[in-house]
Design an enzyme around this catalytic site. Structure first.
Site, mmCIF file in Angstrom:
data_model
loop_
_atom_site.group_PDB
_atom_site.id
_atom_site.type_symbol
_atom_site.label_atom_id
_atom_site.label_comp_id
_atom_site.label_asym_id
_atom_site.label_seq_id
_atom_site.Cartn_x
_atom_site.Cartn_y
_atom_site.Cartn_z
ATOM 1 N N ASP A 9 -51.000 29.997 19.553
ATOM 2 C CA ASP A 9 -51.505 30.254 18.198
ATOM 3 C C ASP A 9 -52.480 31.430 18.164
ATOM 4 O O ASP A 9 -53.190 31.681 19.136
ATOM 5 C CB ASP A 9 -52.198 28.977 17.684
ATOM 6 N N ASN A 58 -51.520 34.633 16.718
ATOM 7 C CA ASN A 58 -50.843 35.938 16.671
ATOM 8 C C ASN A 58 -51.206 36.709 15.392
ATOM 9 O O ASN A 58 -51.476 37.913 15.444
ATOM 10 C CB ASN A 58 -49.318 35.756 16.671
ATOM 11 N N GLY A 59 -51.210 35.996 14.264
ATOM 12 C CA GLY A 59 -51.480 36.646 12.976
ATOM 13 C C GLY A 59 -52.893 37.208 12.940
ATOM 14 O O GLY A 59 -53.115 38.352 12.530
ATOM 15 N N TRP A 66 -54.776 37.993 15.479
ATOM 16 C CA TRP A 66 -54.861 39.100 16.449
ATOM 17 C C TRP A 66 -54.460 40.407 15.766
ATOM 18 O O TRP A 66 -55.113 41.440 15.915
ATOM 19 C CB TRP A 66 -53.939 38.799 17.634
ATOM 20 N N SER A 120 -42.804 25.726 14.697
ATOM 21 C CA SER A 120 -42.838 24.319 14.289
ATOM 22 C C SER A 120 -41.882 24.059 13.122
ATOM 23 O O SER A 120 -41.429 24.998 12.459
ATOM 24 C CB SER A 120 -44.263 23.937 13.871
ATOM 25 N N THR A 121 -41.624 22.778 12.869
ATOM 26 C CA THR A 121 -40.764 22.422 11.724
ATOM 27 C C THR A 121 -41.443 22.830 10.411
ATOM 28 O O THR A 121 -40.778 22.931 9.388
ATOM 29 C CB THR A 121 -40.473 20.898 11.707
ATOM 30 N N GLU A 122 -42.753 23.059 10.461
ATOM 31 C CA GLU A 122 -43.499 23.461 9.252
ATOM 32 C C GLU A 122 -43.547 24.979 9.090
ATOM 33 O O GLU A 122 -43.876 25.473 8.014
ATOM 34 C CB GLU A 122 -44.942 22.924 9.310
ATOM 35 N N ASN A 123 -43.239 25.728 10.161
ATOM 36 C CA ASN A 123 -43.387 27.184 10.077
ATOM 37 C C ASN A 123 -42.358 27.848 9.156
ATOM 38 O O ASN A 123 -42.520 29.021 8.792
ATOM 39 C CB ASN A 123 -43.342 27.824 11.477
ATOM 40 N N TRP A 124 -41.343 27.086 8.736
ATOM 41 C CA TRP A 124 -40.371 27.648 7.780
ATOM 42 C C TRP A 124 -41.030 27.950 6.437
ATOM 43 O O TRP A 124 -40.463 28.663 5.606
ATOM 44 C CB TRP A 124 -39.196 26.675 7.548
ATOM 45 N N ARG A 173 -54.825 24.811 23.526
ATOM 46 C CA ARG A 173 -54.635 25.514 22.252
ATOM 47 C C ARG A 173 -55.629 26.654 22.137
ATOM 48 O O ARG A 173 -56.830 26.437 21.956
ATOM 49 C CB ARG A 173 -54.782 24.593 21.044
HETATM 50 C C1 IPE Z 1 -48.793 25.723 15.384
HETATM 51 O O1 IPE Z 1 -49.466 26.795 14.826
HETATM 52 C C2 IPE Z 1 -47.365 26.077 15.627
HETATM 53 C C3 IPE Z 1 -47.116 27.062 16.672
HETATM 54 C C4 IPE Z 1 -48.019 27.696 17.374
HETATM 55 C C5 IPE Z 1 -45.755 27.312 16.940
HETATM 56 P P1 IPE Z 1 -49.666 26.932 13.252
HETATM 57 O O2 IPE Z 1 -50.383 28.204 13.045
HETATM 58 O O3 IPE Z 1 -48.371 26.765 12.558
HETATM 59 O O4 IPE Z 1 -50.586 25.674 12.924
HETATM 60 P P2 IPE Z 1 -51.543 25.391 11.708
HETATM 61 O O5 IPE Z 1 -50.800 25.727 10.443
HETATM 62 O O6 IPE Z 1 -52.736 26.276 11.879
HETATM 63 O O7 IPE Z 1 -51.903 23.955 11.821
HETATM 64 C C1 IPE Z 2 -48.629 31.438 16.139
HETATM 65 O O1 IPE Z 2 -49.476 32.388 15.590
HETATM 66 C C2 IPE Z 2 -47.175 31.813 16.008
HETATM 67 C C3 IPE Z 2 -46.384 30.893 15.181
HETATM 68 C C4 IPE Z 2 -46.850 29.845 14.581
HETATM 69 C C5 IPE Z 2 -44.976 31.190 15.043
HETATM 70 P P1 IPE Z 2 -49.801 32.381 14.038
HETATM 71 O O2 IPE Z 2 -48.791 33.209 13.333
HETATM 72 O O3 IPE Z 2 -49.933 30.997 13.524
HETATM 73 O O4 IPE Z 2 -51.196 33.102 14.015
HETATM 74 P P2 IPE Z 2 -52.434 32.779 13.087
HETATM 75 O O5 IPE Z 2 -52.768 31.338 13.280
HETATM 76 O O6 IPE Z 2 -51.997 33.083 11.686
HETATM 77 O O7 IPE Z 2 -53.505 33.689 13.570
HETATM 78 MG MG MG Z 3 -51.525 29.740 13.421
#
Ligand code: IPE
Ligand code: IPE
Ligand code: MG
Length: 235
Positions: free
Chosen positions: A20, A22-23, A25, A65-69, A183
């Site tokens: 977690d 990446n965004g 960063w 994750s299943t929620e990332n969609w 994490r």
């Molecule tokens: C958890 O990160 C899922 C992955 C790293 C693949 P999220 O960024 O989706 O989690 P939340 O939304 O902060 O709980």
């Molecule tokens: C984790 O990084 C990657 C995925 C969940 C696919 P994020 O994209 O959630 O990064 P933040 O949490 O927005 O910084």
């Molecule tokens: Mg995240």
């Protein structure tokens, strides 16, 4: 069982890593979020090597994750495109004896991804090196629902259903118990990762953002794990 190595570290047999941050960063650098995912994929490749160096038997990476969609389509599309590259890297790592297992429901993934997942899984099925699990379209709740459906479909008699039955029907069947969940990114939650499997895992939350995750961070997490007193309900 976790092993003790020369540095007096207790090496977890199975580590789960929530990749977690990446965004954030990317945002810190004024770059698009996708640039963070590209760096995150690099960190993943390097981390497999670090885990191998420490003698970790199995590592599970939470990739999607299943929620990332829920994210904007452009970001989801970019992540899916990156997975295709992840899988090409995985294919190379199969030559170094790494065994790849994919956790989650592959159904909504593209045919190209499904095909690559099958190729990498089959090509590494007999490998004896580090077990590298990648959780894509994975949700802990979905994992349990999927296991329950399979148990019912197999007509398992109700009196034969116990915790082991459920464990043996999860995506993680046959893998060692999860000892440590790491994490990065500063968040302190599981976000639906391995919720059944992590019942007695140790949790290490770190402020580093995933693309900046280095061998030193893994070492710090393993040191912290080594200091924990795991009782599993005993004394
Ligand atoms: C958890 O990160 C899922 C992955 C790293 C693949 P999220 O960024 O989706 O989690 P939340 O939304 O902060 O709980
Ligand atoms: C984790 O990084 C990657 C995925 C969940 C696919 P994020 O994209 O959630 O990064 P933040 O949490 O927005 O910084
Ligand atoms: Mg995240």
């Amino acid at each position: 069982m976790p092993e003790i190595n020369d540095d007096n570290l207790t090496i977890p047999e199975h580590i789960g890593i929530i990749m977690d941050g990446n965004g954030r960063w990317a945002k810190k650098r004024g770059l698009p979020r996708t640039a963070g995912h590209v760096q995150g994929a690099r960190a993943f490749r390097k981390c497999v090597g670090y885990c191998r160096d420490f003698g970790v038997k199995c590592v599970t990476f939470y990739a999607f994750s299943t929620e990332n969609w829920k994210r904007p389509k452009a970001e989801v599309d970019a992540i899916m495109k990156l997975f295709s590259q992840y899988l090409d890297d995985a294919m190379k790592m199969t030559e170094e004896d790494a065994k790849f297992i994919f956790l989650g429901n592959p159904e909504p993934l593209s045919d190209e991804l499904k095909k690559k997942i099958k190729i990498v899984t089959d090509a590494s099925a007999e490998n004896k090196g580090i077990i590298c699990c990648i959780a894509i379209n994975y949700g802990g709740r979905d994992d349990i629902v999927h296991a329950v459906k399979d148990i019912i479909a197999e007509n398992v008699p109700i009196d034969n259903i116990n915790e082991q039955t459920l464990s043996e029907h999860l995506y993680t069947k046959g893998l060692p118990e999860v000892d440590l969940i790491i994490r990065p990114s500063g968040e302190q939650r599981l976000s639906n990762f391995l919720i059944w499997q992590a019942a007695y895992a140790e949790y290490v939350f770190m402020d580093v953002l995933w693309p900046d995750f280095e061998k030193e961070h893994l070492k710090n997490a393993i040191e912290e794990f080594s200091r924990r007193n795991r009782r599993f309900g005993g004394i």
